[in-house]
Write an enzyme that holds these catalytic residues in place. Structure first.
Site, PDB file in Angstrom:
ATOM      1  N   HIS A  29      35.887  47.241  78.989  1.00 20.32           N
ATOM      2  CA  HIS A  29      35.985  48.166  78.048  1.00 20.32           C
ATOM      3  C   HIS A  29      37.342  48.001  77.383  1.00 20.32           C
ATOM      4  O   HIS A  29      37.422  48.124  76.332  1.00 20.32           O
ATOM      5  CB  HIS A  29      35.684  49.724  78.512  1.00 20.32           C
ATOM      6  CG  HIS A  29      36.521  50.133  79.669  1.00 20.32           C
ATOM      7  ND1 HIS A  29      36.306  49.612  81.066  1.00 20.32           N
ATOM      8  CD2 HIS A  29      37.582  50.815  79.894  1.00 20.32           C
ATOM      9  CE1 HIS A  29      37.127  49.997  81.783  1.00 20.32           C
ATOM     10  NE2 HIS A  29      37.905  50.875  81.093  1.00 20.32           N
ATOM     11  N   CYS A  89      40.921  42.050  79.580  1.00 23.08           N
ATOM     12  CA  CYS A  89      40.790  43.519  80.119  1.00 23.08           C
ATOM     13  C   CYS A  89      42.055  44.086  79.579  1.00 23.08           C
ATOM     14  O   CYS A  89      42.789  43.841  78.410  1.00 23.08           O
ATOM     15  CB  CYS A  89      40.935  43.578  81.556  1.00 23.08           C
ATOM     16  SG  CYS A  89      42.447  42.763  82.393  1.00 23.08           S
ATOM     17  N   GLY A  90      42.212  45.268  79.850  1.00 18.33           N
ATOM     18  CA  GLY A  90      43.268  46.058  79.264  1.00 18.33           C
ATOM     19  C   GLY A  90      44.598  45.459  79.180  1.00 18.33           C
ATOM     20  O   GLY A  90      45.549  45.310  78.071  1.00 18.33           O
ATOM     21  N   THR A  91      45.039  45.154  80.595  1.00 23.33           N
ATOM     22  CA  THR A  91      46.475  44.401  80.578  1.00 23.33           C
ATOM     23  C   THR A  91      46.308  43.024  80.541  1.00 23.33           C
ATOM     24  O   THR A  91      47.204  41.981  80.361  1.00 23.33           O
ATOM     25  CB  THR A  91      47.295  45.091  81.722  1.00 23.33           C
ATOM     26  OG1 THR A  91      46.578  44.548  82.795  1.00 23.33           O
ATOM     27  CG2 THR A  91      47.505  46.430  81.452  1.00 23.33           C
ATOM     28  N   ILE A 116      45.849  41.701  83.681  1.00 26.66           N
ATOM     29  CA  ILE A 116      46.563  41.386  84.916  1.00 26.66           C
ATOM     30  C   ILE A 116      45.428  41.605  85.844  1.00 26.66           C
ATOM     31  O   ILE A 116      45.044  40.535  86.679  1.00 26.66           O
ATOM     32  CB  ILE A 116      47.407  42.720  85.328  1.00 26.66           C
ATOM     33  CG1 ILE A 116      48.799  42.453  84.510  1.00 26.66           C
ATOM     34  CG2 ILE A 116      48.032  42.555  86.770  1.00 26.66           C
ATOM     35  CD1 ILE A 116      49.797  43.873  84.698  1.00 26.66           C
ATOM     36  N   MET A 172      42.269  40.799  85.164  1.00 27.97           N
ATOM     37  CA  MET A 172      41.192  39.820  85.176  1.00 27.97           C
ATOM     38  C   MET A 172      41.960  38.310  85.670  1.00 27.97           C
ATOM     39  O   MET A 172      41.435  37.495  86.388  1.00 27.97           O
ATOM     40  CB  MET A 172      41.229  39.503  83.740  1.00 27.97           C
ATOM     41  CG  MET A 172      40.114  40.591  83.277  1.00 27.97           C
ATOM     42  SD  MET A 172      38.457  40.614  84.028  1.00 27.97           S
ATOM     43  CE  MET A 172      37.498  41.094  82.865  1.00 27.97           C
ATOM     44  N   HIS A 230      51.401  23.265  79.650  1.00 30.45           N
ATOM     45  CA  HIS A 230      51.891  22.705  80.741  1.00 30.45           C
ATOM     46  C   HIS A 230      51.148  23.343  82.052  1.00 30.45           C
ATOM     47  O   HIS A 230      51.326  22.509  83.285  1.00 30.45           O
ATOM     48  CB  HIS A 230      53.406  23.820  80.875  1.00 30.45           C
ATOM     49  CG  HIS A 230      54.457  23.069  79.947  1.00 30.45           C
ATOM     50  ND1 HIS A 230      55.549  23.493  80.127  1.00 30.45           N
ATOM     51  CD2 HIS A 230      54.360  22.196  79.039  1.00 30.45           C
ATOM     52  CE1 HIS A 230      56.497  22.789  79.405  1.00 30.45           C
ATOM     53  NE2 HIS A 230      55.770  21.912  78.725  1.00 30.45           N
TER      54      HIS A 230
HETATM   55  C1  RB5 Z   1      40.997  49.699  82.831  1.00 27.16           C
HETATM   56  O1  RB5 Z   1      41.398  50.680  82.515  1.00 27.16           O
HETATM   57  C2  RB5 Z   1      42.076  48.952  82.962  1.00 27.16           C
HETATM   58  O2  RB5 Z   1      42.542  49.025  84.323  1.00 27.16           O
HETATM   59  C3  RB5 Z   1      41.753  47.330  82.948  1.00 27.16           C
HETATM   60  O3  RB5 Z   1      41.330  46.934  81.776  1.00 27.16           O
HETATM   61  C4  RB5 Z   1      42.778  46.142  83.252  1.00 27.16           C
HETATM   62  O4  RB5 Z   1      43.962  46.637  82.657  1.00 27.16           O
HETATM   63  C5  RB5 Z   1      43.141  46.072  84.801  1.00 27.16           C
HETATM   64  O5  RB5 Z   1      44.063  45.275  85.096  1.00 27.16           O
END
Ligand code: RB5
Length: 128
Positions: A8, A64-66, A68, A70, A97
């Site tokens: 999301h 994803c949000g950050t 990280i 994924m 690279h």
């Molecule tokens: C979801 O709130 C968030 O944790 C997710 O999108 C992501 O950033 C996880 O690394």
């Protein structure tokens, strides 16, 4: 063939990336989600990383949000080289690279327009 997914936190950017791939006539598959409802990012990261890992897809894009979560999920899969890019330099280096076969973006880190630009840079770059 490219596979694309998000959670999301990356849904809006994922939709814009799908539009870019369509515009460029690049064969691709949307692996979800289909709306902004809250989902667990590992479920969607595993779909894309699994397809790249087993050879069903040539490459993938995850948001994803950050970026990280994924990245952590995707890099557990054999043959996956997932790289998290935050700017044009990291997007370019990810291909030049690192030969990243999955580009990961943070939908809460970059704007939709910036994220689409990063995808263009990664698509257009060549592994050195
Ligand atoms: C979801 O709130 C968030 O944790 C997710 O999108 C992501 O950033 C996880 O690394």
């Amino acid at each position: 063939m490219y596979v694309v997914a998000s959670d999301h936190g990356g849904f809006e950017l994922k939709e814009a990336i799908l539009a870019l791939l369509k515009e460029r006539d690049i064969e691709h598959k949307d692996m979800g989600p289909v709306n902004l409802d809250s989902v667990d990012y590992p479920d969607f990261g595993a779909k894309v990383a699994g397809a790249v890992s087993n050879g069903d897809a040539d490459a993938g894009i995850l948001v994803c949000g950050t970026g990280i979560g994924m990245s952590i999920v995707a890099n557990k899969f054999p043959r996956v080289r997932a790289a998290l890019a935050h700017d044009s330099f990291t997007a370019q280096m990810a291909k030049e690279h690192n030969n990243a076969n999955i580009l990961v973006l943070g939908g809460r880190i970059v704007s939709v327009a910036e994220g689409v630009e990063l995808v263009k840079i990664w698509l257009d770059a060549e592994y050195e």
